[in-house]
Enzyme design. Structure first.
Site, PDB file in Angstrom:
ATOM      1  N   LYS A  80     -12.356 -16.374  -5.865  1.00 28.45           N
ATOM      2  CA  LYS A  80     -11.880 -16.515  -4.476  1.00 28.45           C
ATOM      3  C   LYS A  80     -10.914 -15.386  -4.144  1.00 28.45           C
ATOM      4  O   LYS A  80     -10.064 -15.016  -4.972  1.00 28.45           O
ATOM      5  CB  LYS A  80     -11.188 -17.871  -4.326  1.00 28.45           C
ATOM      6  CG  LYS A  80     -10.774 -18.214  -2.893  1.00 28.45           C
ATOM      7  CD  LYS A  80     -10.150 -19.609  -2.813  1.00 28.45           C
ATOM      8  CE  LYS A  80      -9.764 -19.991  -1.403  1.00 28.45           C
ATOM      9  NZ  LYS A  80      -9.146 -21.327  -1.320  1.00 28.45           N
ATOM     10  N   SER A 155     -11.175 -24.475   2.001  1.00 28.93           N
ATOM     11  CA  SER A 155     -11.207 -23.061   2.287  1.00 28.93           C
ATOM     12  C   SER A 155     -11.971 -22.213   1.263  1.00 28.93           C
ATOM     13  O   SER A 155     -12.288 -21.056   1.553  1.00 28.93           O
ATOM     14  CB  SER A 155      -9.776 -22.541   2.378  1.00 28.93           C
ATOM     15  OG  SER A 155      -9.119 -22.664   1.135  1.00 28.93           O
ATOM     16  N   SER A 179      -9.299 -27.794  -0.881  1.00 27.67           N
ATOM     17  CA  SER A 179     -10.109 -26.571  -0.735  1.00 27.67           C
ATOM     18  C   SER A 179     -11.056 -26.249  -1.877  1.00 27.67           C
ATOM     19  O   SER A 179     -11.896 -25.369  -1.738  1.00 27.67           O
ATOM     20  CB  SER A 179      -9.208 -25.369  -0.500  1.00 27.67           C
ATOM     21  OG  SER A 179      -8.852 -25.332   0.853  1.00 27.67           O
TER      22      SER A 179
HETATM   23  N1  GLN Z   1      -8.052 -27.874   4.739  1.00 27.43           N
HETATM   24  C1  GLN Z   1      -6.697 -27.997   4.331  1.00 27.43           C
HETATM   25  C2  GLN Z   1      -5.834 -27.056   5.138  1.00 27.43           C
HETATM   26  O1  GLN Z   1      -6.336 -26.483   6.037  1.00 27.43           O
HETATM   27  C3  GLN Z   1      -6.572 -27.685   2.865  1.00 27.43           C
HETATM   28  C4  GLN Z   1      -6.717 -26.241   2.570  1.00 27.43           C
HETATM   29  C5  GLN Z   1      -6.564 -25.924   1.121  1.00 27.43           C
HETATM   30  O2  GLN Z   1      -6.681 -26.780   0.258  1.00 27.43           O
HETATM   31  N2  GLN Z   1      -6.245 -24.676   0.856  1.00 27.43           N
HETATM   32  O3  GLN Z   1      -4.690 -26.889   4.920  1.00 27.43           O
END
Ligand code: GLN
Length: 488
Positions: A80, A155, A179
């Protein structure tokens, strides 16, 4: 070379390399070809490191020829783009870091390199890991290989797609509120968020430091254990990493869960959950029972507050962490007349809409006069949520929930409604709030789209989670289903 990339797991790639049925250069070339064929449509990668990958592969082959092989030697992986890679652009899918080349490796990268793994490239994500669909990338949207009109989740959408579409043998993601697990669920692959402190965050570009963890996204549970072995452990450069011994996680892969007590928290079977997802979960729970686990409904009454707590704490920490992008130290810089103009324009044009929304939310929650009402209150509720989990784990080995309340949604469906987007993570956020480990495993399909099952455990119970996940996986065929990639 005879390897069928569609079915190539990390452990299978290792076997081919060990038995010299395939070389790492052959595997790497095959993946690179596949990446270049699929990428115009899927867009899982921000950067593909063809040359560097082949060089690493050559080195791996030399080492194998000398009889030196680890479970990851020569195995091609994707990373990532929030994890710092020395000499390789690390963008966080943001204009702010579009040309940022880190001068050092994250600890997890040092570990993978020391084991001889090959990196194929860096994967697309929501900007600074803020989002649940990968639509917040400043560069492009990544598509779900099960239906290219739909999101892959986020994400870590790029990392999940890279695995699901067999563009790599396995990948790393990061998880602050879901994410890793949510995109793994949306793409029908395995994703694990380790206990807070299990994996070093050194070199992980910070979003919310008390919640962030790096973890594996893989084709199956065995691979998940192998990658977790590789990245876990104390790191003096991350003061929140924990000096707990790291077990060999592959030893947990025994398909026996007879007598295990599993809680089914009723608050996770929420209103707004798609009936087709509920159906899949019902069948999955029955299967766990058939395997000898004892399932009981439990209650975690403060669960409904987790979303609010998360959206105060995560943006608060983000507003502090993202203060460093001022156009001076590194990254994008807008040439203004004065320092203030330059800083304002750098941040105004370098960050996307969701990142700015988070910075504003966080700055507000931390500001004088509001701190007690918002931030402090959220921290208190966080403690209540953690204690509630502690109490339940005195009676149960693990909890079983859906990973997400819905199947992958259509691209564009939720972009205009941030709250609807935030709701994608209702089932995963509480796990980060309490610092617990959680895994998502493929649990079936609803209307032809993947559904993930989440297993949550007490701190440092990754072995228990892997064992349950493995038993379930061995008793089902979901992980063997691969996207048809029709018309790609
Ligand atoms: N979707 C959640 C957010 O927008 C979690 C994102 C993540 O785990 N990085 O914060």
């Amino acid at each position: 070379m005879t390897a069928d990339l569609d079915r190539l797991t990390i452990h299978e790639a290792h076997r081919l390399l060990r038995e010299k049925t395939a070389s790492s250069v052959e595997l790497t070339q095959a993946y690179l070809e596949r990446i270049h064929t699929l990428e115009p449509k899927l867009k899982a990668f921000v950067t593909v490191t063809d040359e560097a990958a082949l060089q690493q592969a050559r080195r791996a082959d030399e080492s194998i020829a000398q009889g030196k092989i680890t479970p990851l030697t020569g195995v091609p992986l994707a990373i990532k783009d929030v994890i710092c890679t020395k000499g390789v652009r690390t963008t966080c899918s943001s204009r702010m870091l579009e040309n940022f080349v880190p001068p050092y490796d994250a600890t997890v990268m040092e570990k993978l390199n020391a084991l001889g793994a090959v990196m194929l490239g860096k994967t697309n994500m929501d900007e600074f890991a803020m989002g649940s669909s990968t639509e917040n990338s400043a560069f492009f949207v990544t598509r779900n290989p099960w239906d290219v009109a739909r999101v892959p989740g986020g994400s870590s959408g790029g990392s999940a797609v890279a695995v699901a579409a067999a563009e790599c043998a396995g990948s790393l993601g990061s998880d602050t509120g879901g994410s890793i697990r949510q995109p793994a669920g949306f793409c029908s692959v395995v994703g694990l968020k380790p206990t807070y402190g299990r994996v070093s965050r050194y070199g992980l570009v910070a979003f919310a430091s008390s919640l962030d963890q790096i973890g594996p996204i893989t084709h199956d549970v065995t691979d998940c254990a192998i990658l977790l072995n590789a990245i876990s452990g104390y790191d003096p450069r991350d003061s929140t990493s924990v000096p707990e011994p790291v077990p060999d996680y592959t030893r947990a892969l025994k398909p026996d869960i007879k007598g295990m007590k599993l809680g089914v928290p009723k608050e996770y079977y929420v209103e707004g959950m798609q009936p087709a997802v509920a159906e899949v979960m019902k069948t999955a729970l029955k299967r766990l029972e058939e395997l000898g686990a004892i399932l009981e409904e439990v209650s975690l009454p403060h669960t409904p507050y987790a979303l609010a707590v998360y959206y105060i704490i995560a943006p608060s920490e983000a507003s502090a962490n993202l203060a460093r992008y001022d156009g001076v130290k590194y990254g994008y810089s807008y040439p203004g007349e004065s320092m203030w103009e330059s800083m304002e324009k750098t941040r105004g044009t370098g960050f996307g809409a969701e990142v700015k929304r988070r910075i504003m939310l966080g700055t507000y929650a931390l500001s004088a006069g509001y701190y007690d009402a918002w931030y402090l209150k959220a921290q208190k509720v966080r403690t209540i949520i953690r204690r509630e989990f502690d109490e339940v784990f005195s009676r149960y080995d693990a909890l079983v929930t859906p990973t997400s309340p819905t199947v992958p949604f259509r691209i564009g469906e939720k972009t205009a409604d941030p709250l609807a987007m935030y709701l994608s993570d209702v089932c995963t956020l509480p796990v980060n709030i309490a610092g617990l480990p959680g895994i998502s495993v493929p649990a079936g399909f609803a209307e032809g789209l993947p559904v993930g099952m989440q297993i949550i455990g007490k701190p440092f119970s990754e072995e228990t989670l892997l064992r349950i996940a493995f038993a379930y996986e061995q008793a089902t065929d979901w992980h063997r289903n691969k996207p048809a990639l029709k018309g790609i």
